[in-house]
Design a protein around this motif. Structure first.
Motif, PDB file in Angstrom:
ATOM      1  N   ASP A  17     -14.936 -47.681  -4.711  1.00 42.92           N
ATOM      2  CA  ASP A  17     -14.034 -47.427  -3.599  1.00 42.92           C
ATOM      3  C   ASP A  17     -12.818 -48.336  -3.744  1.00 42.92           C
ATOM      4  N   GLU A  18     -11.932 -48.278  -2.771  1.00 43.36           N
ATOM      5  CA  GLU A  18     -10.656 -48.988  -2.892  1.00 43.36           C
ATOM      6  C   GLU A  18     -10.806 -50.497  -2.882  1.00 43.36           C
ATOM      7  N   HIS A  19     -11.997 -51.000  -2.531  1.00 43.26           N
ATOM      8  CA  HIS A  19     -12.201 -52.447  -2.484  1.00 43.26           C
ATOM      9  C   HIS A  19     -12.771 -53.009  -3.780  1.00 43.26           C
ATOM     10  N   ASP A  20     -13.197 -52.146  -4.711  1.00 43.35           N
ATOM     11  CA  ASP A  20     -13.746 -52.632  -5.975  1.00 43.35           C
ATOM     12  C   ASP A  20     -12.646 -53.240  -6.835  1.00 43.35           C
ATOM     13  N   HIS A  21     -13.036 -54.251  -7.606  1.00 45.57           N
ATOM     14  CA  HIS A  21     -12.033 -55.016  -8.350  1.00 45.57           C
ATOM     15  C   HIS A  21     -11.302 -54.190  -9.394  1.00 45.57           C
ATOM     16  N   ASP A  22     -11.949 -53.140  -9.924  1.00 46.00           N
ATOM     17  CA  ASP A  22     -11.273 -52.335 -10.936  1.00 46.00           C
ATOM     18  C   ASP A  22     -10.481 -51.183 -10.343  1.00 46.00           C
ATOM     19  N   VAL A  23     -10.464 -51.069  -9.019  1.00 47.02           N
ATOM     20  CA  VAL A  23      -9.681 -50.038  -8.334  1.00 47.02           C
ATOM     21  C   VAL A  23      -8.555 -50.650  -7.502  1.00 47.02           C
ATOM     22  N   SER A  24      -8.846 -51.756  -6.869  1.00 46.17           N
ATOM     23  CA  SER A  24      -7.900 -52.361  -5.922  1.00 46.17           C
ATOM     24  C   SER A  24      -6.514 -52.630  -6.490  1.00 46.17           C
ATOM     25  N   PRO A  25      -6.351 -52.977  -7.785  1.00 47.59           N
ATOM     26  CA  PRO A  25      -4.979 -53.206  -8.285  1.00 47.59           C
ATOM     27  C   PRO A  25      -4.099 -51.967  -8.230  1.00 47.59           C
ATOM     28  N   TYR A  26      -4.698 -50.785  -8.127  1.00 47.88           N
ATOM     29  CA  TYR A  26      -3.924 -49.552  -8.146  1.00 47.88           C
ATOM     30  C   TYR A  26      -3.778 -48.932  -6.757  1.00 47.88           C
ATOM     31  N   VAL A  27      -4.227 -49.640  -5.728  1.00 49.76           N
ATOM     32  CA  VAL A  27      -4.169 -49.119  -4.361  1.00 49.76           C
ATOM     33  C   VAL A  27      -3.109 -49.873  -3.574  1.00 49.76           C
ATOM     34  N   HIS A  28      -2.213 -49.152  -2.949  1.00 49.30           N
ATOM     35  CA  HIS A  28      -1.182 -49.781  -2.134  1.00 49.30           C
ATOM     36  C   HIS A  28      -1.773 -50.281  -0.824  1.00 49.30           C
ATOM     37  N   ASN A  29      -1.193 -51.327  -0.312  1.00 48.52           N
ATOM     38  CA  ASN A  29      -1.613 -51.826   0.993  1.00 48.52           C
ATOM     39  C   ASN A  29      -1.243 -50.810   2.069  1.00 48.52           C
ATOM     40  N   ARG A  30      -2.152 -50.603   2.987  1.00 45.12           N
ATOM     41  CA  ARG A  30      -1.927 -49.617   4.040  1.00 45.12           C
ATOM     42  C   ARG A  30      -2.152 -50.249   5.411  1.00 45.12           C
ATOM     43  N   LYS A  31      -1.367 -49.807   6.329  1.00 38.44           N
ATOM     44  CA  LYS A  31      -1.540 -50.210   7.716  1.00 38.44           C
ATOM     45  C   LYS A  31      -1.821 -48.943   8.529  1.00 38.44           C
ATOM     46  N   ILE A  32      -2.993 -48.883   9.118  1.00 34.68           N
ATOM     47  CA  ILE A  32      -3.409 -47.707   9.874  1.00 34.68           C
ATOM     48  C   ILE A  32      -3.266 -47.982  11.370  1.00 34.68           C
ATOM     49  N   GLU A  33      -2.484 -47.155  12.011  1.00 34.63           N
ATOM     50  CA  GLU A  33      -2.262 -47.279  13.456  1.00 34.63           C
ATOM     51  C   GLU A  33      -2.617 -45.950  14.124  1.00 34.63           C
ATOM     52  N   LEU A  34      -3.507 -46.006  15.081  1.00 34.38           N
ATOM     53  CA  LEU A  34      -3.931 -44.806  15.798  1.00 34.38           C
ATOM     54  C   LEU A  34      -2.981 -44.543  16.955  1.00 34.38           C
ATOM     55  N   ILE A  35      -2.387 -43.360  16.945  1.00 35.81           N
ATOM     56  CA  ILE A  35      -1.462 -42.962  18.016  1.00 35.81           C
ATOM     57  C   ILE A  35      -2.076 -41.799  18.774  1.00 35.81           C
ATOM     58  N   GLU A  36      -2.354 -41.985  20.024  1.00 36.21           N
ATOM     59  CA  GLU A  36      -2.916 -40.923  20.852  1.00 36.21           C
ATOM     60  C   GLU A  36      -1.789 -40.092  21.453  1.00 36.21           C
ATOM     61  N   VAL A  37      -1.873 -38.791  21.244  1.00 38.66           N
ATOM     62  CA  VAL A  37      -0.842 -37.879  21.711  1.00 38.66           C
ATOM     63  C   VAL A  37      -1.441 -36.986  22.795  1.00 38.66           C
ATOM     64  N   PRO A  38      -0.883 -36.971  23.990  1.00 39.49           N
ATOM     65  CA  PRO A  38      -1.414 -36.101  25.042  1.00 39.49           C
ATOM     66  C   PRO A  38      -1.221 -34.632  24.691  1.00 39.49           C
ATOM     67  N   LEU A  39      -2.035 -33.771  25.296  1.00 40.44           N
ATOM     68  CA  LEU A  39      -1.988 -32.346  24.993  1.00 40.44           C
ATOM     69  C   LEU A  39      -0.638 -31.716  25.297  1.00 40.44           C
ATOM     70  N   GLY A  40      -0.014 -32.130  26.334  1.00 37.28           N
ATOM     71  CA  GLY A  40       1.178 -31.444  26.818  1.00 37.28           C
ATOM     72  C   GLY A  40       0.808 -30.541  27.985  1.00 37.28           C
ATOM     73  N   GLN A  41       1.767 -30.283  28.860  1.00 37.04           N
ATOM     74  CA  GLN A  41       1.468 -29.564  30.101  1.00 37.04           C
ATOM     75  C   GLN A  41       0.961 -28.141  29.844  1.00 37.04           C
ATOM     76  N   ASP A  42       1.594 -27.426  28.946  1.00 35.14           N
ATOM     77  CA  ASP A  42       1.175 -26.046  28.677  1.00 35.14           C
ATOM     78  C   ASP A  42      -0.248 -25.994  28.123  1.00 35.14           C
ATOM     79  N   ALA A  43      -0.541 -26.839  27.130  1.00 37.22           N
ATOM     80  CA  ALA A  43      -1.873 -26.855  26.534  1.00 37.22           C
ATOM     81  C   ALA A  43      -2.922 -27.311  27.543  1.00 37.22           C
ATOM     82  N   LEU A  44      -2.533 -28.223  28.435  1.00 35.22           N
ATOM     83  CA  LEU A  44      -3.470 -28.693  29.458  1.00 35.22           C
ATOM     84  C   LEU A  44      -3.849 -27.563  30.412  1.00 35.22           C
TER      85      LEU A  44
END
Length: 433
Positions: free
Chosen positions: A250-277
């Protein structure tokens, strides 16, 4: 890939022109001499222990991946000066070095005319393999060929006899093995890319089964970045292509990690919207009475109907089919099946609404209702419980009208709108830095 070097056809019976070009007796003498020199050096060295005796097996197809095992032995601990750039072993084997002991038959099988086949399910993936082999491994182009279904079988038969390294699609490999144009007995290594496709009667499975039914000895290397999320499926893949050893990275193994870019994961919650609601509320009004009926018969656990999912209903329906309630009359079974079918469809529509927006939800609802349209005085052939039960339901018609009204104004997806906003902000900030 054209080559200016003249091609020599391999005679499968061993009487071809290449016998005059390659002195097998001389090759075997050189191999024997190298082995004798190595044995002498090994016996006088304190670094290595004598290589173990490797027994030869004469049982037909005793081990389909044992070609290399016939003449590979492990020798002692690696010397301090040994520097390995690619760590491919784990545990105790990481401290060992492999030596190769080749007998005359092994030399004939591997020095010439052994063939290596790379298989990938699409043309772009085939081209990636070709590029990697040429740029990284340095395989000479004069020995390689890429073959797809666009090359006629007659030409492919010639290439199977004149080339050494093949880049093919699984369909071509399957057809050529079955037709006999592929010189299967000369294949020493088969590399399978996108191995997670090896299910059922996919060409990978058929090709490997054909090879395993022949007296061939080869290595199979299967690669995939998406092996699957269910253990039974992974086991099927392993069995279908005869894999004996599994290595996971996986991306944490020493022979893989040099080829994986650093990532920042941010969860954004999006409301349905009035019509969809509003559409979702209408769908819940349709759902509630059917859930109550199934719950009254003990077929659904006491749960909030707003939190049920299609998979919950599928599991409940399977349980009903296996062990129906003893107090439920048999005449009611069809009615219960119809309720489950209606609810599974409605919850699927809700899932589309929340995940992808109004348009895909509307398209599915319209398709399901259309399956109950009258043709003359009869229902259409695709008549289903959903359309039969809900084609005149007032709440479902109101939900459909709400969807149509939203679509007439473009029905913008809240998620896509938010994504556009995030991308614009990202590039504005990047350009100002």
């Amino acid at each position: 890939m054209a080559s200016n070097i003249p091609l020599h056809i391999i005679d499968e019976d061993g009487d071809g022109d290449f016998q005059d070009e390659f002195d097998w007796e001389a090759a075997v003498r050189e191999i024997d001499k190298a082995c004798d020199d190595r044995n002498f050096a090994t016996s006088s060295s304190s670094h290595f222990a004598p290589p173990p005796t490797v027994s030869h097996t004469s049982k037909k197809n005793a081990s389909k991946q044992s070609t290399l095992n016939r003449f590979i032995g492990k020798v002692g601990l690696r010397p301090p000066e040994y520097n390995r750039t690619a760590e491919s072993y784990v545990g105790a084997e990481a401290e060992q070095v492999s030596s190769v002991h080749i007998d005359a038959e092994a030399a004939k099988a591997w020095i010439y005319p052994g063939k290596i086949v790379f298989a990938a399910p699409s043309r772009p993936l085939v081209m990636q393999q070709i590029e990697a082999c040429h740029n990284i491994v340095g395989i000479s182009q004069e020995w390689t060929i890429d073959m797809t279904g666009q090359i006629c079988p007659t030409k492919r038969a010639i290439f199977w006899k004149t080339k050494r390294v093949f880049f093919v699609t699984p369909q071509v490999l399957e057809k050529d093995i079955q037709s006999g144009t592929c010189l299967s007995k000369y294949i020493v290594c088969l590399v399978i890319d996108e191995a997670h496709r090896a299910l059922g009667n996919y060409s990978y499975c058929v090709a490997v089964r054909e090879l395993m039914s022949m007296p061939v000895q080869l290595r199979i290397l299967a690669l995939t970045a998406t092996p699957g999320s269910k253990q039974p499926t992974i086991h099927q893949i392993i069995n279908n292509i005869c894999i004996s050893t599994l290595e996971y990275r996986d991306e944490h193994d020493h022979d893989v990690s040099p080829y994986v870019h650093n990532r920042k994961i941010e969860l954004i919650e999006v409301p349905l919207g009035q019509d969809a609601l509003e559409v979702n509320n209408k769908l819940l009004e349709v759902i509630r009475p059917y859930v109550a009926r199934l719950h009254a018969n003990g077929l659904i656990q006491n749960r909030d109907y707003q939190t049920l999912s299609p998979i919950d209903l599928l599991n409940s329906r399977d349980k009903f089919r296996q062990v129906p309630p003893p107090d439920l009359p048999h005449i009611k079974y069809g009615e219960v099946e119809a309720y489950f079918a209606v609810l599974i469809t409605l919850y699927h529509i809700r899932k589309l609404l929340s995940s992808h927006g109004i348009r895909p939800a509307y398209e599915m609802l319209e398709e399901k209702l259309r399956q109950g349209v009258y043709v003359g005085n009869l229902f259409s052939d695709n008549y289903r419980p959903f359309s039969r039960t809900l084609s005149k339901n007032e709440d479902i018609m109101n939900a459909k009208l709400l969807m149509q009204r939203s679509l007439s104004h473009g029905a913008p997806s809240p998620k896509l709108s938010k994504l556009l906003e995030v991308l614009i902000n990202h590039f504005r900030m990047s350009s100002s830095i």
